[in-house]
Design a protein around this motif. Structure first.
Motif, mmCIF file in Angstrom:
data_model
loop_
_atom_site.group_PDB
_atom_site.id
_atom_site.type_symbol
_atom_site.label_atom_id
_atom_site.label_comp_id
_atom_site.label_asym_id
_atom_site.label_seq_id
_atom_site.Cartn_x
_atom_site.Cartn_y
_atom_site.Cartn_z
ATOM 1 N N THR A 85 -66.037 -21.156 53.177
ATOM 2 C CA THR A 85 -67.077 -21.718 54.040
ATOM 3 C C THR A 85 -66.684 -23.096 54.559
ATOM 4 O O THR A 85 -66.972 -23.435 55.718
ATOM 5 C CB THR A 85 -68.414 -21.809 53.286
ATOM 6 N N SER A 136 -66.262 -24.086 58.494
ATOM 7 C CA SER A 136 -66.947 -25.216 59.121
ATOM 8 C C SER A 136 -65.978 -26.075 59.916
ATOM 9 O O SER A 136 -66.269 -26.494 61.042
ATOM 10 C CB SER A 136 -67.642 -26.048 58.044
ATOM 11 N N TYR A 174 -69.883 -17.604 56.833
ATOM 12 C CA TYR A 174 -70.365 -18.891 57.314
ATOM 13 C C TYR A 174 -70.362 -18.982 58.834
ATOM 14 O O TYR A 174 -71.108 -19.777 59.411
ATOM 15 C CB TYR A 174 -69.533 -20.025 56.720
ATOM 16 N N GLY A 187 -65.867 -15.591 52.736
ATOM 17 C CA GLY A 187 -66.664 -16.805 52.834
ATOM 18 C C GLY A 187 -66.583 -17.404 54.229
ATOM 19 O O GLY A 187 -67.580 -17.881 54.778
ATOM 20 N N SER A 210 -66.578 -20.931 48.377
ATOM 21 C CA SER A 210 -66.916 -22.249 48.924
ATOM 22 C C SER A 210 -65.793 -22.796 49.788
ATOM 23 O O SER A 210 -66.045 -23.422 50.825
ATOM 24 C CB SER A 210 -67.228 -23.222 47.784
#
Length: 533
Positions: free
Chosen positions: A420, A424, A292, A288, A417
């Protein structure tokens, strides 16, 4: 802990009376997954305008984005467990209906509070993907199941890729509320299709619903994810960031201790702690992150001004149109992913997909100087993600009891999730610390973008190494040990009784095409799932 086994609920009339064909079932569930993943990127073109559109400050406007992330993270394992207990199709309809209500609230809103509420309700729609994967596992015959789950998993990339250009077109040519009116219409249409064409799974879990565990997990996830997603803005050493992060971790540890002691946990941590499931979930976090990185860096590279010497000067709409085909690569590769999993196994597909993702980041370094080059390396990365994501549900499903399938898939989706969110935070901090100034504007430097790409490739390689640590599946290949024949005493023959004609009314009703496969799978799971203490 008490032993638990899957039970098959009586097949509803809709299954026997209106059996859905396998292709129709796959198409409807994949469409639902695509539409719900589209909601994640649909608002991206509006982000710079949100403070003005919602008559609020920039710090308040971010809640319209974060609310969807937080609610979606909680909804995945929560709806998975509810689906295992009360019916996956039923909870799928609830998720689609909740998303539709949220879209309607947003369509009628022009202020921050109702928008946050509506976007939060839209986050519930993210649970459609783990629920859809579990329905496919329960209803399809084994020869169709792997390829169908590959198509379902690829819907994540397709929806995310289409959301950006669609949002940009609408934002530039129509009132922004049209985005949410369209979302509500799509949700309503999908709800009707699911109600008419998707039968309910006969697989059910046993036990009750763990309310305290749900509350603890929700509080812990909100604390950790909020700290990770906003740490760059608030400051990683700020009391708010550190307090939320520490408090969230403490609550999650308390949740884990509680789950190990309750008879009917929200998530069975003993099952999730099995090596195949645990390693798959850890690999999901790393992948993930790797996925991303290009989603964060490539759009910035496309939109940075050409005056930087490395920016490509594309508009938001142009960026979306250039990147949309890369997302579609996940759908294109899904049939190949299904065949690879069937022939070589999901472990090889996961490791191979992660290697392809890492290779895409290596290609990015020489190709990042043109829009076509960005499209090329993003397509390679997306293809690798498609391979890896197709393998994850298979690895999870073959390692957990049938009655825990939806909850286990929800947890796996949550792990992606988390990956990601961490990407970020890490990449945002990295690029904000490596900047250059163009006029009066501070933008990420070329070295910052390149290092971010290398970090994404490193995360993909980590996912590959974790996948290679997964145990090889030898149970299917190894024949059962021979059992020596035991002489059986002769039994006197019993005279046969005359045959009795069975009235037509007493004959069993014809069954739908999905029922034998589902019942066989239930029987196999009941026979193989060990009791836990």
């Amino acid at each position: 802990m008490s032993a638990s086994k899957a039970i098959a609920a009586p097949a509803p009339a809709s299954v026997a009376g209106r059996p859905a064909r396998a292709n129709t079932l796959i198409a409807v569930l994949a469409a639902a997954g695509t539409a719900m993943s589209l909601m994640q990127t649909l608002m991206v073109p509006l982000i710079p305008k949100l403070p003005t559109l919602l008559h609020t400050s920039s710090s308040n406007a971010f809640w319209a984005i974060t609310a969807t992330l937080l609610v979606g993270a909680i909804a995945n394992p929560l709806f998975g467990r509810l689906g295992d207990l009360f019916g996956k199709r039923r909870l799928l309809l609830v998720a689609l209906g909740t998303q539709t209500v949220g879209a309607l609230i947003c369509a009628l809103s022009s202020s921050i509070l109702p928008m946050v509420v509506g976007r939060g309700l839209q986050g519930v729609g993210f649970a459609t993907i783990p629920l859809g994967v579990s329905i496919l596992r329960d209803l399809l015959p084994p020869k169709r199941m792997v390829s169908a789950m590959a198509v379902m998993s690829s819907s994540l990339g397709v929806g995310g890729a289409l959301g950006l250009p669609i949002g940009a077109v609408v934002a530039q040519n129509a009132d922004w509320h049209v985005l949410f009116w369209g979302s509500a219409g799509i949700g309503l249409l999908l709800g009707v299709l699911v109600a008419v064409l998707v039968p309910e799974s006969p697989v059910r879990g046993v036990g009750g619903f763990d309310v305290p565990g749900t509350v603890l997990l929700s509080i812990g996830l909100v604390g950790v994810l909020l700290a990770v997603s906003k740490g760059g803005d608030w400051g990683w050493g700020s009391p708010a960031t550190l307090g939320l992060l520490a408090g969230g971790v403490v609550v999650l540890l308390a949740w884990g201790a509680f789950e190990l002691r309750v008879d009917s946990p929200l998530i069975d941590l003993r099952t999730m702690g099995r090596r195949p499931v645990l390693l798959t979930n850890i690999a999901s976090v790393a992948l993930g992150f790797g996925m991303y990185a290009q989603s964060l860096i490539a759009p910035q590279l496309m939109q940075l001004p050409k005056a930087t010497g490395y920016g490509l000067g594309q508009s938001l709409l142009g960026t979306g149109l250039w990147m949309a085909p890369a997302g579609l690569a996940m759908m294109i590769v899904s049939p190949f992913a299904g065949r690879l999993i069937a022939v070589r196994g999901p472990r090889v597909a996961l490791a191979g997909g992660a290697v392809v993702v890492a290779g895409g980041y290596v290609l990015a370094l020489p190709l990042m100087g043109s829009p076509g080059g960005v499209l090329a390396f993003c397509a390679v990365i997306s293809a690798g993600v498609g391979l890896a994501y197709a393998a994850m549900p298979t690895l999870i499903m073959r390692s957990v009891p049938a009655e825990e399938g939806a909850a286990a898939n929800g947890l796996n989706t949550l792990m992606r999730s988390i990956g990601t969110s961490v990407a970020s935070a890490v990449l945002g901090t990295l690029m904000s610390s490596m900047t250059t100034t163009i006029g009066s504007t501070v933008v990420p430097s070329e070295n910052g973008l390149r290092i971010g790409l290398l970090v994404g490739g490193g995360a993909a390689l980590a996912s590959c190494l974790i996948a290679l640590a997964l145990p090889r599946r030898t149970a299917d290949a190894a024949p059962a040990p021979a059992v020596p024949a035991v002489p059986t005493p002769a039994v006197p023959a019993v005279p046969a009784r005359p045959a009795v004609a069975t009235p037509a009314a007493a004959m069993p009703a014809p069954r739908g095409p999905f029922e034998p496969a589902a019942e066989r799978r239930v029987a196999e799971r009941v026979a193989t799932v060990p009791a836990t203490d």
